[in-house]
Design a protein around this motif. Structure first.
Motif, PDB file in Angstrom:
ATOM      1  N   ASP A  53       0.814  -1.218   0.000  1.00  0.00           N
ATOM      2  CA  ASP A  53       0.000   0.000   0.000  1.00  0.00           C
ATOM      3  C   ASP A  53       0.854   1.277   0.000  1.00  0.00           C
ATOM      4  O   ASP A  53       0.505   2.255   0.655  1.00  0.00           O
ATOM      5  CB  ASP A  53      -0.963  -0.014   1.188  1.00  0.00           C
ATOM      6  CG  ASP A  53      -2.152   0.903   0.955  1.00  0.00           C
ATOM      7  OD1 ASP A  53      -2.507   1.134  -0.214  1.00  0.00           O
ATOM      8  OD2 ASP A  53      -2.715   1.404   1.956  1.00  0.00           O
ATOM      9  N   PHE A  55       2.512   2.053  -3.216  1.00  0.00           N
ATOM     10  CA  PHE A  55       2.720   2.353  -4.627  1.00  0.00           C
ATOM     11  C   PHE A  55       1.391   2.674  -5.301  1.00  0.00           C
ATOM     12  O   PHE A  55       0.407   1.969  -5.135  1.00  0.00           O
ATOM     13  CB  PHE A  55       3.387   1.178  -5.352  1.00  0.00           C
ATOM     14  CG  PHE A  55       4.733   0.831  -4.796  1.00  0.00           C
ATOM     15  CD1 PHE A  55       5.792   1.715  -4.932  1.00  0.00           C
ATOM     16  CD2 PHE A  55       4.940  -0.346  -4.112  1.00  0.00           C
ATOM     17  CE1 PHE A  55       7.036   1.410  -4.408  1.00  0.00           C
ATOM     18  CE2 PHE A  55       6.174  -0.658  -3.582  1.00  0.00           C
ATOM     19  CZ  PHE A  55       7.225   0.228  -3.730  1.00  0.00           C
ATOM     20  N   GLN A  56       1.397   3.752  -6.075  1.00  0.00           N
ATOM     21  CA  GLN A  56       0.223   4.152  -6.848  1.00  0.00           C
ATOM     22  C   GLN A  56       0.106   3.283  -8.092  1.00  0.00           C
ATOM     23  O   GLN A  56      -0.976   2.883  -8.484  1.00  0.00           O
ATOM     24  CB  GLN A  56       0.369   5.616  -7.230  1.00  0.00           C
ATOM     25  CG  GLN A  56      -0.684   6.169  -8.153  1.00  0.00           C
ATOM     26  CD  GLN A  56      -0.386   7.610  -8.495  1.00  0.00           C
ATOM     27  OE1 GLN A  56       0.092   8.377  -7.677  1.00  0.00           O
ATOM     28  NE2 GLN A  56      -0.646   7.981  -9.733  1.00  0.00           N
ATOM     29  N   THR A  57       1.258   3.003  -8.707  1.00  0.00           N
ATOM     30  CA  THR A  57       1.300   2.214  -9.930  1.00  0.00           C
ATOM     31  C   THR A  57       2.427   1.199  -9.834  1.00  0.00           C
ATOM     32  O   THR A  57       3.518   1.526  -9.361  1.00  0.00           O
ATOM     33  CB  THR A  57       1.572   3.126 -11.151  1.00  0.00           C
ATOM     34  OG1 THR A  57       0.590   4.162 -11.187  1.00  0.00           O
ATOM     35  CG2 THR A  57       1.545   2.349 -12.450  1.00  0.00           C
ATOM     36  N   PRO A  79       5.403   5.761  -6.470  1.00  0.00           N
ATOM     37  CA  PRO A  79       4.921   5.840  -5.091  1.00  0.00           C
ATOM     38  C   PRO A  79       3.564   6.521  -5.000  1.00  0.00           C
ATOM     39  O   PRO A  79       3.230   7.389  -5.812  1.00  0.00           O
ATOM     40  CB  PRO A  79       5.996   6.662  -4.377  1.00  0.00           C
ATOM     41  CG  PRO A  79       6.790   7.317  -5.430  1.00  0.00           C
ATOM     42  CD  PRO A  79       6.581   6.559  -6.699  1.00  0.00           C
ATOM     43  N   SER A  80       2.797   6.108  -4.012  1.00  0.00           N
ATOM     44  CA  SER A  80       1.513   6.757  -3.735  1.00  0.00           C
ATOM     45  C   SER A  80       1.785   8.158  -3.227  1.00  0.00           C
ATOM     46  O   SER A  80       2.822   8.419  -2.611  1.00  0.00           O
ATOM     47  CB  SER A  80       0.736   5.985  -2.672  1.00  0.00           C
ATOM     48  OG  SER A  80       0.377   4.725  -3.151  1.00  0.00           O
ATOM     49  N   LYS A  81       0.832   9.022  -3.467  1.00  0.00           N
ATOM     50  CA  LYS A  81       0.956  10.371  -2.921  1.00  0.00           C
ATOM     51  C   LYS A  81       0.735  10.301  -1.424  1.00  0.00           C
ATOM     52  O   LYS A  81      -0.130   9.582  -0.939  1.00  0.00           O
ATOM     53  CB  LYS A  81      -0.061  11.297  -3.573  1.00  0.00           C
ATOM     54  CG  LYS A  81       0.221  11.495  -5.053  1.00  0.00           C
ATOM     55  CD  LYS A  81      -0.767  12.400  -5.697  1.00  0.00           C
ATOM     56  CE  LYS A  81      -0.412  12.514  -7.175  1.00  0.00           C
ATOM     57  NZ  LYS A  81      -1.375  13.288  -7.906  1.00  0.00           N
ATOM     58  N   LYS A  82       1.551  11.045  -0.718  1.00  0.00           N
ATOM     59  CA  LYS A  82       1.431  11.057   0.736  1.00  0.00           C
ATOM     60  C   LYS A  82       0.129  11.737   1.120  1.00  0.00           C
ATOM     61  O   LYS A  82      -0.255  12.751   0.553  1.00  0.00           O
ATOM     62  CB  LYS A  82       2.611  11.776   1.367  1.00  0.00           C
ATOM     63  CG  LYS A  82       3.917  11.049   1.146  1.00  0.00           C
ATOM     64  CD  LYS A  82       5.062  11.783   1.781  1.00  0.00           C
ATOM     65  CE  LYS A  82       6.357  11.047   1.479  1.00  0.00           C
ATOM     66  NZ  LYS A  82       7.502  11.721   2.031  1.00  0.00           N
ATOM     67  N   GLN A  83      -0.542  11.143   2.075  1.00  0.00           N
ATOM     68  CA  GLN A  83      -1.792  11.710   2.567  1.00  0.00           C
ATOM     69  C   GLN A  83      -1.523  12.448   3.849  1.00  0.00           C
ATOM     70  O   GLN A  83      -0.691  12.033   4.657  1.00  0.00           O
ATOM     71  CB  GLN A  83      -2.821  10.621   2.781  1.00  0.00           C
ATOM     72  CG  GLN A  83      -3.202   9.902   1.508  1.00  0.00           C
ATOM     73  CD  GLN A  83      -4.231   8.822   1.744  1.00  0.00           C
ATOM     74  OE1 GLN A  83      -4.647   8.586   2.861  1.00  0.00           O
ATOM     75  NE2 GLN A  83      -4.666   8.197   0.679  1.00  0.00           N
TER      76      GLN A  83
END
Length: 88
Positions: A53, A55-57, A79-83
């Motif tokens: 959980d 990685f975005q892609t 990488p996923s965008k940091k929330q």
């Protein structure tokens, strides 16, 4: 390059500092050196990387090594965008 197990290894190249240690990514790799290739191993590796959980892609790319019966698998990880949460 860290190497945990000589039969399961990964070389990680990145543009920015990664949120995940290379050894964690390596442990998600089910394509083992000198093993017969099976689609199942790509699917399993992909699913395990998704479960992190972070990685975005995730885009696996299979490259045949010319003149051999071997392949390389490259994973392109975005990488996923940091929330963040803010309060007023």
């Amino acid at each position: 390059t860290e190497m945990l197990n000589p039969w399961r290894f990964a070389t990680v190249y990145y543009n920015e500092k990664t949120a995940v240690r290379q050894s964690i990514i390596e442990l998600q790799n089910y394509l083992e050196k000198d093993n017969v290739y099976k689609d199942y191993y790509i699917d399993r590796s992909y699913n395990r990387l998704m479960q992190l959980d972070v990685f975005q892609t995730i885009k696996p790319e299979i490259k045949e090594i010319e003149g051999t019966n071997k392949i390389e698998v490259h994973y392109y990880l975005v990488p996923s965008k940091k929330q963040s949460v803010g309060y007023k």
